[in-house]
Design a protein around this motif. Sequence first.
Motif, mmCIF file in Angstrom:
data_model
loop_
_atom_site.group_PDB
_atom_site.id
_atom_site.type_symbol
_atom_site.label_atom_id
_atom_site.label_comp_id
_atom_site.label_asym_id
_atom_site.label_seq_id
_atom_site.Cartn_x
_atom_site.Cartn_y
_atom_site.Cartn_z
ATOM 1 N N HIS A 286 0.746 -1.227 0.021
ATOM 2 C CA HIS A 286 -0.078 0.010 -0.104
ATOM 3 C C HIS A 286 0.872 1.155 -0.002
ATOM 4 O O HIS A 286 2.118 1.174 0.280
ATOM 5 N N GLN B 178 -7.242 3.576 15.208
ATOM 6 C CA GLN B 178 -8.187 4.536 14.653
ATOM 7 C C GLN B 178 -9.368 3.568 14.456
ATOM 8 O O GLN B 178 -10.630 4.257 14.841
ATOM 9 N N VAL C 72 -9.406 -1.102 9.376
ATOM 10 C CA VAL C 72 -8.919 0.335 8.894
ATOM 11 C C VAL C 72 -7.639 -0.139 8.288
ATOM 12 O O VAL C 72 -6.806 -0.583 8.994
ATOM 13 N N ARG D 216 -4.784 3.732 2.827
ATOM 14 C CA ARG D 216 -5.901 3.619 1.706
ATOM 15 C C ARG D 216 -6.226 4.853 1.146
ATOM 16 O O ARG D 216 -6.833 4.787 0.279
ATOM 17 N N GLU D 217 -5.989 5.894 1.776
ATOM 18 C CA GLU D 217 -6.257 7.336 1.391
ATOM 19 C C GLU D 217 -5.135 7.903 0.740
ATOM 20 O O GLU D 217 -5.154 9.148 0.593
ATOM 21 N N GLY D 218 -4.049 7.097 0.650
ATOM 22 C CA GLY D 218 -3.016 7.732 -0.146
ATOM 23 C C GLY D 218 -1.925 8.326 1.022
ATOM 24 O O GLY D 218 -1.878 8.018 2.052
ATOM 25 N N GLU E 237 -1.415 10.939 2.379
ATOM 26 C CA GLU E 237 -1.682 11.718 3.265
ATOM 27 C C GLU E 237 -2.928 11.077 4.139
ATOM 28 O O GLU E 237 -3.497 11.880 4.980
ATOM 29 N N ASP E 238 -2.866 9.824 4.162
ATOM 30 C CA ASP E 238 -3.628 9.170 4.987
ATOM 31 C C ASP E 238 -3.508 9.647 6.515
ATOM 32 O O ASP E 238 -2.312 9.670 6.960
#
Length: 380
Positions: free
Chosen positions: A316, A337, A347, A351-353, A355-356
């Motif tokens: 990832h 989280q 979680v 997953r959000e890149g 800047e996660d």
Amino acid sequence: MGEDKRLAAVVALAQGMAAAHTPQESWRAAAVGACRALDGSFAALSVWERERGRLRVLVNVGERAPDEEEFPENETYPVHQFPEITEFLHERWALGGGPHAWVETAEGAVAGRPGHHHQRVTALRRRGRGCCVVAPVVLHGRAWGELYVARAIGAPGFDRSDAGFATVLAAVVAAGIAQTERLEEAQRLAYTDALTGLANRRAVDMRMDEAIERHRAEGVVVSLVVCDLNGLKRVNDTQGHAVGDRLLERFGSVLSLCGAILPGTLVARLGGDEFCLLAVGPPAGDVVKAADELCRRAAELELGEGVACGVASTEHAIGPVRSARRLFRLADAAQYQAKAVRADRPVVAGREGPEDPVIRLADEPSPARAERRRFRGRRP
């Protein structure tokens, strides 16, 4: 062979088995040592599988026949085919002193014990061997198996003296096997959680170090699932620690079931109510699916309140992973989280890149959230 040479051969056999790190290495050292000590051309070590009534060959060394593998998967012989070994395995020797080795030849004549055993003779002829000496191996006072050494056709035959020496060698082999079993048990205890039977934190640390080295050298995908079993304190406080232990054991079984989805995955209890899955090789997507299944099954447990689950994988977008410490921190932050938002699914870090927020939480922990564990590793 003179007495000095025989003594040296016994010492060499014992040292070879003592230096072994695995059962297979120990079996091979036993067979090789016995073969050399008796000037044989071939040797085998077999174990008696009592529940199946058969001898199973553990290792073959020396001049093997085409149908003989060094570590055979399924070379077995029903003990009823060998009257002499059947008699030994039923421990009829127990009342008359220790078990003794015996010699057989391709002509059928034997030394050390009377009798003619067709199966042994046939096997010798079929495999081009002229004679063999068979030594019972006794472990913890019970028949364990046999040590078998053969010479090629044309070589001098074994005699009663050789049979006596083989009996001594079998005793040395038994002592070596006992030592190997003790070491295996010590290692099992050192790397196993006593309550759940899963791997413990020490085992995870060791496997993680190896996995990250492989990732850095070969690019192998390494994924870590860290989970916190919800509701354990409530169960302990209201129903007692025995019930809490039962919850931990049941969750351990669920974790093992989900870990089995991923080949070669280490399933472990880190301590208290914290567990993990360490997967080396499987794609990150498969690991996330296994974590999803874990959350689903944990929610169905009769006790407890589900599980908070975090995933971190080198596949990832989490940045370079140069140490086990960083992967642990990422998975731990993801699990933190999941617990904070009461997520019923895992979680996943990254997953959000890049800047996660999970990555920021892991790489720049605030003073208010100090690390909950101490991690191994030289670099973050």
